[in-house]
Design a protein around this motif. Structure first.
Motif, short mmCIF file in Angstrom:
data_model
loop_
_atom_site.label_atom_id
_atom_site.label_comp_id
_atom_site.label_asym_id
_atom_site.label_seq_id
_atom_site.Cartn_x
_atom_site.Cartn_y
_atom_site.Cartn_z
N SER A 196 0.80 -1.23 0.00
CA SER A 196 0.00 0.00 0.00
C SER A 196 0.83 1.27 0.00
O SER A 196 0.33 2.35 -0.32
CB SER A 196 -0.92 0.02 1.21
OG SER A 196 -0.16 0.13 2.42
N ARG A 197 2.13 1.16 0.38
CA ARG A 197 3.04 2.30 0.51
C ARG A 197 2.64 3.23 1.65
O ARG A 197 3.15 4.35 1.76
CB ARG A 197 3.11 3.10 -0.81
CG ARG A 197 3.52 2.29 -2.02
CD ARG A 197 4.94 1.84 -1.92
NE ARG A 197 5.88 2.96 -1.89
CZ ARG A 197 7.14 2.87 -1.52
NH1 ARG A 197 7.63 1.70 -1.12
NH2 ARG A 197 7.94 3.93 -1.52
N LYS A 198 1.76 2.79 2.52
CA LYS A 198 1.36 3.58 3.68
C LYS A 198 2.26 3.26 4.86
O LYS A 198 2.76 2.16 4.99
CB LYS A 198 -0.10 3.30 4.04
CG LYS A 198 -1.10 3.75 2.99
CD LYS A 198 -2.52 3.45 3.45
CE LYS A 198 -3.55 3.91 2.41
NZ LYS A 198 -4.94 3.60 2.84
N PHE A 199 2.42 4.26 5.74
CA PHE A 199 3.19 4.04 6.95
C PHE A 199 2.37 3.20 7.94
O PHE A 199 1.15 3.38 8.06
CB PHE A 199 3.56 5.36 7.62
CG PHE A 199 4.55 6.17 6.84
CD1 PHE A 199 5.81 5.65 6.52
CD2 PHE A 199 4.26 7.46 6.44
CE1 PHE A 199 6.73 6.38 5.81
CE2 PHE A 199 5.18 8.21 5.72
CZ PHE A 199 6.42 7.67 5.40
N GLU A 200 3.08 2.29 8.63
CA GLU A 200 2.41 1.55 9.70
C GLU A 200 2.13 2.50 10.85
O GLU A 200 3.01 3.24 11.31
CB GLU A 200 3.29 0.39 10.18
CG GLU A 200 2.63 -0.45 11.25
CD GLU A 200 3.46 -1.66 11.64
OE1 GLU A 200 2.96 -2.52 12.38
OE2 GLU A 200 4.64 -1.72 11.21
N ARG A 201 0.89 2.46 11.33
CA ARG A 201 0.49 3.37 12.39
C ARG A 201 1.11 2.96 13.72
O ARG A 201 1.14 1.79 14.06
CB ARG A 201 -1.04 3.36 12.52
CG ARG A 201 -1.56 4.32 13.57
CD ARG A 201 -3.06 4.17 13.78
NE ARG A 201 -3.44 4.92 14.97
CZ ARG A 201 -3.33 4.45 16.21
NH1 ARG A 201 -2.88 3.23 16.41
NH2 ARG A 201 -3.67 5.20 17.25
N TRP A 202 1.63 3.93 14.46
CA TRP A 202 2.12 3.64 15.80
C TRP A 202 0.92 3.59 16.76
O TRP A 202 0.07 4.50 16.74
CB TRP A 202 3.11 4.72 16.25
CG TRP A 202 4.44 4.61 15.55
CD1 TRP A 202 4.72 3.81 14.47
CD2 TRP A 202 5.64 5.30 15.88
NE1 TRP A 202 6.04 3.96 14.10
CE2 TRP A 202 6.64 4.87 14.96
CE3 TRP A 202 5.99 6.23 16.85
CZ2 TRP A 202 7.94 5.35 14.99
CZ3 TRP A 202 7.30 6.71 16.89
CH2 TRP A 202 8.27 6.27 15.97
N ALA A 214 1.30 13.49 14.01
CA ALA A 214 2.08 13.72 12.78
C ALA A 214 3.55 13.42 13.06
O ALA A 214 4.25 14.22 13.70
CB ALA A 214 1.90 15.15 12.30
N LEU A 215 4.01 12.27 12.62
CA LEU A 215 5.38 11.84 12.88
C LEU A 215 6.30 12.33 11.76
O LEU A 215 5.91 12.38 10.59
CB LEU A 215 5.45 10.31 12.97
CG LEU A 215 4.54 9.66 14.02
CD1 LEU A 215 4.64 8.15 13.93
CD2 LEU A 215 4.91 10.14 15.42
N ALA A 220 12.31 5.81 6.33
CA ALA A 220 11.19 4.91 6.05
C ALA A 220 11.74 3.68 5.36
O ALA A 220 12.58 3.78 4.46
CB ALA A 220 10.14 5.58 5.17
N ALA A 221 11.28 2.50 5.78
CA ALA A 221 11.77 1.25 5.19
C ALA A 221 10.61 0.28 5.06
O ALA A 221 9.66 0.31 5.86
CB ALA A 221 12.88 0.64 6.06
N ASN A 222 10.70 -0.61 4.06
CA ASN A 222 9.60 -1.56 3.83
C ASN A 222 9.80 -2.85 4.60
O ASN A 222 9.05 -3.81 4.39
CB ASN A 222 9.42 -1.84 2.34
CG ASN A 222 10.61 -2.58 1.74
OD1 ASN A 222 11.64 -2.73 2.39
ND2 ASN A 222 10.47 -3.03 0.50
#
Length: 304
Positions: A196-202, A214-215, A220-222
């Motif tokens: 999805s190319r989305k960031f994993e939510r903390w 807002a981080l 950023a790494a996959n």
């Protein structure tokens, strides 16, 4: 019980061949023996199973009903015998496996499996992409998350929790965040989902509510393993599974932050195509991974 099964088999063969003689030849019995066995069966059941003439036999209505039941029973017996035969077969052959890119977790268990089962050849694909176990031709897949695919069997390997971690050096230079909002001023090491190319939510929460902070993505790494190494080297704060950072926390190489605000529970599972009787090589792989995949992390010390 054995006599009943033999009589059922004689009945099914006679029904298929419409002949006691042919059924007897297939079973190595005389036609008279087959006829007498079926007569005794009819007497015990209290119904006639065949219409008999001098030239042929045909099923009665009751016989046709009984035939379908007998087929299912004999089929189950055959499958049970097949299952037992497979348990005696030595695990061997090729297994195609998809695993997450977390070598520190998977490689020790895989090495131990290969030593225990040298006749099984592992074809390993390390990826954090979401794969289709069946369409992509995998024998088994190890992934985090729940399962909603009815085509798959699964086994829980372990529950895990996410932790926010940073090195003591980083925290001494940049300060310890006391509230989730403080993260806006910190270098955050984020995991980006490959598909999805989305960031994993903390998983930050306050008073039972999720927080959307807002981080600032310093990196950023996959996959998560580089994030662990960067966190150890003081680059920033990362959100990682507790089993991956257990050793580093135990020896003081990393520290957790914002524990009162981090709420998470996840699962790691092994998935494989649904089958009544999995092959010996797949069965031993599932059992071995269930027992050994997290063994090292369970033995490592953890900080108080």
């Amino acid at each position: 019980m054995t006599d009943d099964i033999g009589t059922m088999s004689a009945f099914v063969r006679a029904a298929d061949a419409r002949s006691f003689t042919i059924a007897g030849q297939q079973l190595g019995l005389s036609s008279s023996a087959v006829g007498k066995a079926i007569t005794r069966l009819e007497e015990r059941l209290g119904v006639r199973l065949f219409h008999r003439s001098t030239r042929s036999i045909t099923l009665t209505e009751e016989g046709a009903m009984f035939l379908e039941r007998c087929r299912r029973i004999l089929g189950e017996i055959e499958l049970a015998e097949l299952e037992l035969a497979q348990t005696r077969e030595a695990p061997r052959g090729r297994l195609r496996i998809s695993l997450p890119i977390v070598n520190a977790l998977t490689v020790p268990a895989l090495n131990a499996f290969m030593r225990a089962y040298p006749e099984v050849q592992l074809d390993l694909e390390f990826s954090d992409h979401l794969v289709d176990v069946i369409e992509d031709g995998f024998d088994a897949v190890i992934r985090a998350g729940e399962v909603s695919d009815s085509r798959l069997m699964s086994r829980l390997l372990r529950e895990f929790h996410l932790k926010l971690v940073a090195s003591p050096d980083y925290l001494s230079r940049h300060g310890i965040p006391r509230t989730p909002e403080d993260l806006a001023g910190h270098a955050c090491l984020l995991h980006r989902f490959a598909t999805s190319r989305k960031f994993e939510r903390w998983p930050l929460r306050r008073d039972g509510r999720d927080l959307d902070i807002a981080l600032q993505p310093a990196v950023a790494a996959n996959t998560i393993e580089p994030l662990l190494l960067m966190a150890e080297q003081g680059v920033g704060i990362a959100c990682l599974p507790h089993w991956l950072v257990r050793r580093q926390l135990g020896i003081g190489k990393l520290r957790t932050v914002l524990d009162d605000y981090v709420v998470h529970a996840g699962t790691m599972r092994i998935l494989w195509p649904a089958s009544r009787y999995p092959s010996p090589k797949l069965r031993v792989f599932v059992d071995f991974m269930s027992e050994h995949l997290f063994a090292d992390s369970l033995e490592q010390p953890e900080a108080d």
